[in-house]
Design a protein around this motif. Structure first.
Motif, PDB file in Angstrom:
ATOM      1  N   MET A 176      58.400  66.357  16.093  1.00  0.00           N
ATOM      2  CA  MET A 176      59.181  65.632  15.052  1.00  0.00           C
ATOM      3  C   MET A 176      58.545  64.735  14.170  1.00  0.00           C
ATOM      4  SD  MET A 176      62.200  66.395  16.347  1.00  0.00           S
ATOM      5  CE  MET A 176      62.944  65.314  15.392  1.00  0.00           C
ATOM      6  N   VAL A 177      59.143  64.498  12.866  1.00  0.00           N
ATOM      7  CA  VAL A 177      58.863  63.943  11.902  1.00  0.00           C
ATOM      8  C   VAL A 177      59.663  62.336  11.589  1.00  0.00           C
ATOM      9  CG1 VAL A 177      58.530  63.573   9.314  1.00  0.00           C
ATOM     10  CG2 VAL A 177      57.977  65.737  10.772  1.00  0.00           C
ATOM     11  N   TYR A 178      60.978  62.709  11.512  1.00  0.00           N
ATOM     12  CA  TYR A 178      61.554  61.320  11.359  1.00  0.00           C
ATOM     13  C   TYR A 178      63.231  61.629  11.582  1.00  0.00           C
ATOM     14  CZ  TYR A 178      63.351  63.297   6.910  1.00  0.00           C
ATOM     15  OH  TYR A 178      64.255  64.039   5.803  1.00  0.00           O
ATOM     16  N   ARG A 179      64.089  60.608  11.752  1.00  0.00           N
ATOM     17  CA  ARG A 179      65.381  60.519  11.740  1.00  0.00           C
ATOM     18  C   ARG A 179      66.017  59.535  10.681  1.00  0.00           C
ATOM     19  NH1 ARG A 179      63.854  57.462  16.244  1.00  0.00           N
ATOM     20  NH2 ARG A 179      64.962  55.824  16.483  1.00  0.00           N
ATOM     21  N   VAL A 196      50.059  60.478  13.405  1.00  0.00           N
ATOM     22  CA  VAL A 196      50.748  59.922  11.997  1.00  0.00           C
ATOM     23  C   VAL A 196      51.887  59.170  12.360  1.00  0.00           C
ATOM     24  CG1 VAL A 196      51.852  60.824   9.985  1.00  0.00           C
ATOM     25  CG2 VAL A 196      49.531  61.847  10.777  1.00  0.00           C
ATOM     26  N   THR A 197      53.104  59.768  13.378  1.00  0.00           N
ATOM     27  CA  THR A 197      54.391  59.091  13.238  1.00  0.00           C
ATOM     28  C   THR A 197      54.098  57.939  14.328  1.00  0.00           C
ATOM     29  OG1 THR A 197      54.589  60.756  15.072  1.00  0.00           O
ATOM     30  CG2 THR A 197      55.495  61.195  12.887  1.00  0.00           C
ATOM     31  N   GLU A 198      52.815  57.749  14.735  1.00  0.00           N
ATOM     32  CA  GLU A 198      52.765  56.554  15.659  1.00  0.00           C
ATOM     33  C   GLU A 198      52.176  55.334  15.112  1.00  0.00           C
ATOM     34  OE1 GLU A 198      51.032  57.968  19.110  1.00  0.00           O
ATOM     35  OE2 GLU A 198      52.995  58.955  19.812  1.00  0.00           O
ATOM     36  N   SER A 199      51.577  55.698  13.805  1.00  0.00           N
ATOM     37  CA  SER A 199      50.735  54.651  13.187  1.00  0.00           C
ATOM     38  C   SER A 199      51.904  53.658  12.421  1.00  0.00           C
ATOM     39  CB  SER A 199      49.846  55.032  11.893  1.00  0.00           C
ATOM     40  OG  SER A 199      50.608  55.676  11.057  1.00  0.00           O
ATOM     41  N   ARG A 200      51.376  52.290  12.363  1.00  0.00           N
ATOM     42  CA  ARG A 200      52.199  51.333  11.878  1.00  0.00           C
ATOM     43  C   ARG A 200      52.334  51.505  10.341  1.00  0.00           C
ATOM     44  NH1 ARG A 200      50.676  45.850  15.134  1.00  0.00           N
ATOM     45  NH2 ARG A 200      51.442  46.635  17.278  1.00  0.00           N
ATOM     46  N   GLY A 204      64.101  54.312   3.973  1.00  0.00           N
ATOM     47  CA  GLY A 204      65.349  54.429   4.676  1.00  0.00           C
ATOM     48  C   GLY A 204      65.380  55.030   6.026  1.00  0.00           C
ATOM     49  N   LEU A 205      64.048  55.713   6.575  1.00  0.00           N
ATOM     50  CA  LEU A 205      63.874  56.569   7.400  1.00  0.00           C
ATOM     51  C   LEU A 205      63.362  55.905   8.568  1.00  0.00           C
ATOM     52  CD1 LEU A 205      62.989  59.649   5.116  1.00  0.00           C
ATOM     53  CD2 LEU A 205      65.153  59.033   6.385  1.00  0.00           C
ATOM     54  N   THR A 206      63.334  56.352   9.777  1.00  0.00           N
ATOM     55  CA  THR A 206      62.653  56.044  10.954  1.00  0.00           C
ATOM     56  C   THR A 206      61.614  56.956  11.424  1.00  0.00           C
ATOM     57  OG1 THR A 206      64.409  54.464  11.548  1.00  0.00           O
ATOM     58  CG2 THR A 206      62.901  55.025  13.241  1.00  0.00           C
ATOM     59  N   ALA A 207      60.456  56.820  11.647  1.00  0.00           N
ATOM     60  CA  ALA A 207      59.396  57.465  11.929  1.00  0.00           C
ATOM     61  C   ALA A 207      59.838  58.125  13.658  1.00  0.00           C
ATOM     62  CB  ALA A 207      57.945  57.174  11.826  1.00  0.00           C
ATOM     63  N   ALA A 225      58.530  64.315   3.003  1.00  0.00           N
ATOM     64  CA  ALA A 225      57.581  65.372   3.359  1.00  0.00           C
ATOM     65  C   ALA A 225      56.153  65.262   2.599  1.00  0.00           C
ATOM     66  CB  ALA A 225      58.140  66.767   2.870  1.00  0.00           C
ATOM     67  N   ARG A 226      55.979  64.858   1.479  1.00  0.00           N
ATOM     68  CA  ARG A 226      54.844  64.485   0.959  1.00  0.00           C
ATOM     69  C   ARG A 226      54.002  63.137   1.531  1.00  0.00           C
ATOM     70  NH1 ARG A 226      54.300  67.839  -3.341  1.00  0.00           N
ATOM     71  NH2 ARG A 226      56.321  68.850  -4.181  1.00  0.00           N
ATOM     72  N   LEU A 227      54.805  62.060   2.022  1.00  0.00           N
ATOM     73  CA  LEU A 227      54.138  61.061   2.550  1.00  0.00           C
ATOM     74  C   LEU A 227      53.476  61.574   3.944  1.00  0.00           C
ATOM     75  CD1 LEU A 227      53.433  58.031   3.097  1.00  0.00           C
ATOM     76  CD2 LEU A 227      55.712  57.833   4.141  1.00  0.00           C
ATOM     77  N   THR A 228      54.321  62.491   4.453  1.00  0.00           N
ATOM     78  CA  THR A 228      53.636  63.290   6.008  1.00  0.00           C
ATOM     79  C   THR A 228      52.683  63.852   5.631  1.00  0.00           C
ATOM     80  OG1 THR A 228      56.172  62.976   6.801  1.00  0.00           O
ATOM     81  CG2 THR A 228      54.498  64.400   7.985  1.00  0.00           C
ATOM     82  N   ALA A 229      52.578  64.770   4.820  1.00  0.00           N
ATOM     83  CA  ALA A 229      51.373  65.679   4.352  1.00  0.00           C
ATOM     84  C   ALA A 229      50.155  64.790   4.181  1.00  0.00           C
ATOM     85  CB  ALA A 229      51.872  66.495   3.128  1.00  0.00           C
ATOM     86  N   ASP A 230      50.318  64.085   3.320  1.00  0.00           N
ATOM     87  CA  ASP A 230      49.047  62.945   3.063  1.00  0.00           C
ATOM     88  C   ASP A 230      48.537  62.236   4.330  1.00  0.00           C
ATOM     89  OD1 ASP A 230      49.529  63.631   0.501  1.00  0.00           O
ATOM     90  OD2 ASP A 230      50.367  61.643  -0.160  1.00  0.00           O
ATOM     91  N   ARG A 231      49.484  61.916   5.088  1.00  0.00           N
ATOM     92  CA  ARG A 231      48.717  61.261   6.342  1.00  0.00           C
ATOM     93  C   ARG A 231      48.257  62.415   7.385  1.00  0.00           C
ATOM     94  NH1 ARG A 231      50.283  57.686   3.362  1.00  0.00           N
ATOM     95  NH2 ARG A 231      50.648  55.642   4.062  1.00  0.00           N
ATOM     96  N   LEU A 232      48.974  63.509   7.415  1.00  0.00           N
ATOM     97  CA  LEU A 232      48.464  64.705   8.089  1.00  0.00           C
ATOM     98  C   LEU A 232      47.374  65.287   7.989  1.00  0.00           C
ATOM     99  CD1 LEU A 232      49.253  66.640  10.662  1.00  0.00           C
ATOM    100  CD2 LEU A 232      50.543  67.884   9.117  1.00  0.00           C
ATOM    101  N   ALA A 233      46.997  65.261   6.557  1.00  0.00           N
ATOM    102  CA  ALA A 233      45.740  65.756   6.023  1.00  0.00           C
ATOM    103  C   ALA A 233      44.456  65.046   6.490  1.00  0.00           C
ATOM    104  CB  ALA A 233      45.592  65.745   4.371  1.00  0.00           C
TER     105      ALA A 233
END
Length: 322
Positions: free
Chosen positions: A121-124, A274-278, A288-291, A48-56
């Protein structure tokens, strides 16, 4: 003294002056808060925090994560449901939204599909099925055959009501085998129990299981996802033996009902970038997650499918939390 007789006529003749309305601030004009139902430091919180940083960076405003733990995730969900529907309060919703309506129907939201607005969506996250190496099975078909030959003799670990618990129940139902659930407090405890032979099998996060697998202290049989994992390419999926099987933990962002569509579209677009960035995909893989990319319709599809699937599993197994 009487007012000047012509004053009212003069006032009436003055033109009506309309002051311009204050332009509404473009979204987002202030920080956004993502409410997370899980404790700080865990895999879900890190994601969640990794996503928040990139989303910002993508959306041009600060994005903060606030942990509201408790109530089997209902405290966090309720906080977002009751927030102003303006896009500044979002929920990091997980698979629990698909599980709780059947497992714990008194919790809110009782119907997440109608009480929360999906954003993206964020991850699975998939799980590896690994077993105590003292068992003779080396493949999933061999394991199923062994379990059928020894009904009720095998047991498995898991936190009651979590995806790993329900995944094992679904495996039993689909394979036609009987095993006994041994509740534990989480992945670390489950791994120790498996290595010691106190339980015979477990679905576990690959990150938690990898060291044990490499050391030969447990043996991998299958992945719970539809596709094999890049870091465990030789481990087949359960679906290769039991077609259609899938059990994954997912996260998606949700907003309060009534949030304007343009606001949701803005957040969804930024989230997809965000989720599409390498870089983001690589960082998620490290934990251990998949964007996973996808807008509101993709979230609705995932939530509806999992709600129906886990509802059937819970009802058939007779799982209760009280």
């Amino acid at each position: 003294m009487h007012p000047h007789p012509g004053r009212r006529a003069v006032f009436a003749a003055l033109p009506l002056i309309t002051l311009p309305a204050r332009a509404q601030d473009a979204f987002p004009s202030r920080p956004i808060t993502i409410i997370n139902a899980y404790a700080a430091g865990g895999q879900t919180d890190i994601a969640a925090r990794l996503t928040a940083d990139r989303l910002a960076t993508a959306i041009g405003q600060r994005v903060m994560v606030e942990n509201r733990v408790g109530g089997a995730t209902s405290i966090a969900s309720t906080a977002v449901m009751q927030a102003r529907p303006d896009g500044y309060t979002l929920l990091a919703g997980t698979s629990s939204l698909a599980i709780n309506p059947t497992l714990q129907p008194r919790l809110t939201p009782r119907n997440p599909q109608a009480e929360l607005a999906p954003v993206g969506m964020v991850y699975r996250g998939a799980f590896v099925l690994h077993i105590y190496p003292g068992l003779p099975a080396r493949t999933l078909p061999e394991f199923i055959a062994y379990a059928k030959a020894h009904p009720g003799a095998l047991n498995y670990g898991g936190v009651v009501g979590t995806v790993v618990h329900l995944a094992m129940e679904m495996l039993c139902q689909r394979a036609g085998i009987e095993m006994t659930a041994v509740p534990n407090r989480g992945g670390a405890e489950g791994l120790l129990d498996l290595q010691a032979g106190r339980i015979h099998c477990n679905f576990q996060s690959p990150v938690e299981a990898l060291a044990s697998l490499h050391e030969g202290r447990t043996r991998a049989l299958a992945m719970s996802s539809r596709q094999r994992l890049a870091n465990l390419p030789d481990v087949p999926t359960v679906a290769e033996t039991l077609p259609g099987f899938e059990a994954v933990l997912w996260m998606a962002l949700f907003a309060p009902i009534g949030t304007p569509e343009p606001v949701i579209s803005t957040v969804a677009g930024a989230l997809n970038s965000v989720t599409e960035s390498r870089d983001y995909q690589a960082r998620m893989a490290q934990i251990g997650l998949t964007a996973e990319s996808g807008g509101p319709s993709d979230v609705r599809t995932r939530l509806a499918a999992d709600t129906a699937n886990w509802g059937r599993v819970i009802t058939e197994a007779g799982i209760r939390t009280d």
